[in-house]
Design an enzyme around this catalytic site. Structure first.
Site, mmCIF file in Angstrom:
data_model
loop_
_atom_site.group_PDB
_atom_site.id
_atom_site.type_symbol
_atom_site.label_atom_id
_atom_site.label_comp_id
_atom_site.label_asym_id
_atom_site.label_seq_id
_atom_site.Cartn_x
_atom_site.Cartn_y
_atom_site.Cartn_z
ATOM 1 N N GLU A 179 0.840 -1.207 0.000
ATOM 2 C CA GLU A 179 0.000 0.000 0.000
ATOM 3 C C GLU A 179 0.869 1.249 0.000
ATOM 4 O O GLU A 179 0.523 2.265 -0.592
ATOM 5 C CB GLU A 179 -0.952 -0.007 1.205
ATOM 6 C CG GLU A 179 -2.096 -1.007 1.083
ATOM 7 C CD GLU A 179 -1.676 -2.450 1.311
ATOM 8 O OE1 GLU A 179 -0.549 -2.681 1.806
ATOM 9 O OE2 GLU A 179 -2.461 -3.359 0.992
ATOM 10 N N HIS A 194 -10.587 -6.414 8.696
ATOM 11 C CA HIS A 194 -11.189 -6.260 7.364
ATOM 12 C C HIS A 194 -12.561 -5.597 7.462
ATOM 13 O O HIS A 194 -13.381 -5.748 6.581
ATOM 14 C CB HIS A 194 -11.366 -7.623 6.674
ATOM 15 C CG HIS A 194 -10.091 -8.319 6.321
ATOM 16 N ND1 HIS A 194 -9.373 -9.037 7.225
ATOM 17 C CD2 HIS A 194 -9.409 -8.399 5.151
ATOM 18 C CE1 HIS A 194 -8.307 -9.559 6.633
ATOM 19 N NE2 HIS A 194 -8.304 -9.179 5.381
#
Lengths: 410, 325
Positions: free
Chosen positions: B61, B130
């Site tokens: 990321e 998540h």
């Protein structure tokens, strides 16, 4: 807690501490010209030896030797020398101004002038640079007005960054010069992204970035190397190993077990060690890497091997962590002296011309300083008008920021 | 064009149109090219626009967003996908210290106009790493804009606005909405960032929400109507900047406020909104503002536990009853 003998981990330590005599006898310096020069399209796997070599051109007699000699004209070399001298004079003046409290903070590039100036000479002026803290020489080489640099450092009314940035965090869109970032190594993935965007636009412009050996420990280093390798980004990534990350010697950054250039091997990227105090070597290696980038062959990691001659910044005191004047014993010498002696050696320059130029630079920065403080001083201003600090947070000022500005009476 | 479209499809359509209109728009992220994204939002873009504009990236990321900042500085309009909002922590420096401050640090001479798409919340039983709704972090960073649409049409319009925006925009998609359908977007109904929308008019209290819980708010308003309570439901749509005029005007009429979000309560977006209403609408209020939000804890995995964790229509109704009692 009871410590069990034999369980402690290894703590790297520099060989010499304050009070010791400088000793660089353990540093192996290959002869100039000894490290081979591969073709620019050589696969990374076939140049792994260069990660343990040292690209050098100027020998101990100040002659340019070997396959990396970039064959620059005398005029090109004189221009590089002059810019390095100007950079050193600029740094000296700014340090003096900091010592007399007219500047809050400064970072010199003593001993590392060739790292920046030779790279700037080897790259095109429209290539995008993502610098670290000691590349002011490259900005000067690109023609940034010294007065504007000074005005930024004291945040006066003429500061192009409007009083928003710490001194020496220059940013200059006109000079294709990205802002220096206080968070380390963040510029590496940005440079890779910029380079990829440039190649997407079918542009011939490439990107180059610099970090110190210390910040190669950051995750962004790994992220950027992976990304650059995967997409063969047209980027030249420089890791300036100047031996010191503030007070921490390079062994604490991983330099004891391998060279920093060797980090490139695992990514399938050529990694070259380069004598950072040899203008010709830095130029040649940068040009080699830039050719690889421009011909879409891929990225290169250059470990620029040098020594930080001064403190990290005006906020630390090297006498607390390393021998005094250790820099003077650095086996790769002083980049300015080496290029000067090379030019004198073949009659293109003289000691008198050198001193004349140095004196002119000293005079020029002193005059420029006086002009710069005419636009305002750090302490008394004038600074950017207060209302302007609320600008550029967004392209358009949102309602809440406007209200908060009004609440502050601005 | 059919009259209904799914949420994910609407974002896909907006991206397609943006990419067709401007070569500078590129899409990058993990598994977004051939796979079309973990939630299918970028499906088909690779075939239409090719591998240079729709790029799978290494699993980093930091690399994705760091490179996007550089690409945006080079004149591109990168639309980045971060697979789950929870993973955005790995890219925080590139967003907070780089993208957000670029214009300011360059004295107005540069900017990093990227769009970061990322899914939050949704109650998919996806566990603590998540499922989080972390939008308050971004709404707290000067230089970033943050939007969170609740309908396909708004998602479409806000994506178009985000890509066109000169500043970096965090575009948040609630995972429970991807399969939800709604009226297809109409070109003439463009939505500006920072504009709220009244989903249902009412006179007794204002229920303010954004993202997926707008549907719970509407459900609650329906139930409240049967009890004789007329609730106005406002979809904030943008968090940074947020539409204070719409909120204050509504509170001036209803005199009661319930703010709902799926993010945890403490220091959440509702805190800022309630504080603002207390400062600037205090004398319009007939009752203390209420907050309906997830408890201050990581999202649990087990479906039964997560159902309790997530705010729902019942919780909104209870808050509304307290407010009007």
């Amino acid at each position: 807690m009871t410590l069990v003998t034999g369980t402690a981990f290894h703590v790297p330590a520099p060989g010499r501490r304050p009070g010791d005599t400088p000793d660089f006898s353990k540093i192996e310096v290959p002869r100039a010209g000894e490290t081979r020069k591969p073709a620019v399209d050589a696969p990374a796997g076939e140049v792994t030896d260069l990660a343990y070599g040292l690209v050098r051109v100027l020998d101990h007699n100040h002659q340019a030797v070997g396959p990396w000699d970039p064959q620059l004209s005398d005029q090109e070399l004189i221009n590089g020398l002059k810019t390095m001298v100007l950079t050193r004079e600029f740094d000296d003046r700014m340090l003096k101004m900091q010592r007399t409290k007219r500047l809050s903070f400064y970072m010199k590039s003593l001993g590392e002038e060739a790292v920046a100036v030779a790279a700037a000479a080897a790259l095109n002026d429209d290539d995008m640079l993502f610098p670290s803290y000691r590349q002011q020489g490259a900005l000067i080489a690109r023609g940034k007005d010294l007065g504007e640099m000074m005005c930024h450092c004291i945040s006066n009314a003429r500061d192009n960054l409007k009083g928003r940035q710490l001194p020496i965090h220059y940013a200059s869109a006109e000079h294709n010069w990205f802002s220096v970032s206080g968070n380390l190594c963040t510029q590496f993935p940005q440079a890779v992204g910029w380079a990829l965007a440039s190649s997407y636009k079918r542009s011939n412009r490439i990107a180059s970035s610099w970090i110190g050996e210390g910040s190669s420990a950051e995750g962004d280093f790994h992220a950027a190397m992976t990304l650059a390798s995967v997409y063969k980004a047209p980027v030249v990534l420089n890791l300036v190993n100047n031996q010191w990350a503030i007070s921490m010697f390079q062994g604490l950054s991983g330099g004891e077990s391998a060279t920093f250039a060797a980090k490139a091997i695992g990514y399938g990227v050529p990694g070259l060690r380069v004598d950072g105090n040899d203008f010709l070597a830095v130029y040649a290696a940068t040009r080699w890497a830039a050719d690889r980038a421009r011909r879409k062959i891929g990225p290169t990691l250059l470990e620029i091997y040098t020594y930080r001659g001064e403190a990290h910044s005006t906020s630390d005191d090297p006498s607390r962590y390393r021998p005094k004047d250790e820099w003077r014993s650095w086996p790769l010498g002083d980049p300015i002296e080496r290029l000067k002696n090379h030019l004198i050696g073949h009659g293109a320059w003289s000691a008198d011309e050198h001193e004349t130029w140095r004196a002119q630079c000293e005079e020029r920065v002193a005059t420029t300083w006086k002009e710069s403080i005419g636009h305002g001083t750090l302490e008394e201003g004038p600074h950017a008008p207060t209302h302007t600090m609320f600008e550029d947070v967004y392209a358009e000022q949102p309602w809440h920021l406007r209200r908060q500005r009004q609440d502050l009476g601005v | 064009m059919s009259s209904e479209i799914k949420f994910g499809r609407a974002i896909n359509q907006a991206l397609r149109e943006c990419m067709a209109a401007d070569d500078a728009v590129i899409v990058i992220g993990e598994d977004i090219a051939g796979a079309g994204g973990s939630f299918g939002v970028t499906r088909g873009l690779l075939n239409e626009f090719g591998e240079h504009r729709v790029r799978d990236t290494p699993i980093s990321e930091a690399a994705i967003v760091g490179a996007a900042v550089g690409a945006a500085m080079c004149g591109l309009r990168p639309v980045v996908e971060i697979m789950f909002m929870d993973f955005v922590t790995l890219a925080m420096d590139a967003l907070v210290n780089q993208a957000a401050k670029m214009r300011f640090m360059f004295g107005g001479r540069a900017s990093a106009p990227l769009v970061l798409r990322t899914p939050h919340g949704g109650g998919l039983s996806a566990g603590p790493q998540h499922s989080q709704c972390l939008e308050a972090w971004f709404a707290h960073v000067p230089g970033l804009k943050t939007v969170c649409p609740s309908t396909p049409a708004d998602a479409y319009h806000l994506m178009k606005a985000a890509v066109a925006d000169p500043d970096p925009v965090i575009f948040i998609e609630n995972k429970s909405l991807y399969g939800a359908s709604g009226p297809a977007p109409q070109a003439e109904n463009a939505v500006a960032i920072g504009e709220a929308k009244t989903l249902r008019a009412g006179t007794d209290l204002t229920i303010l929400a954004y993202g997926a819980v707008c549907r719970d708010a509407l459900k609650a308003a329906e139930m409240l109507a049967s009890e004789g309570v007329s609730a106005e439901v406002i979809d904030l749509r943008s968090l940074q900047p947020w539409d204070k005029d719409a909120v204050l005007a509504s509170v001036a009429r209803t005199h009661r406020l319930v703010v709902v979000h799926e993010a945890v309560r403490d220091f959440g977006p509702a805190a800022e909104i309630c504080a603002h209403v207390a400062e600037f609408g205090f004398f319009d209020l007939d009752a203390p503002p209420e907050r309906v939000a997830a408890p201050f804890m990581p999202p649990p995995f087990a479906p039964d536990l997560e159902r309790v964790f997530r705010p729902n229509a019942e919780a909104i109704i209870e808050a509304a009853r307290r407010s009007v009692s």
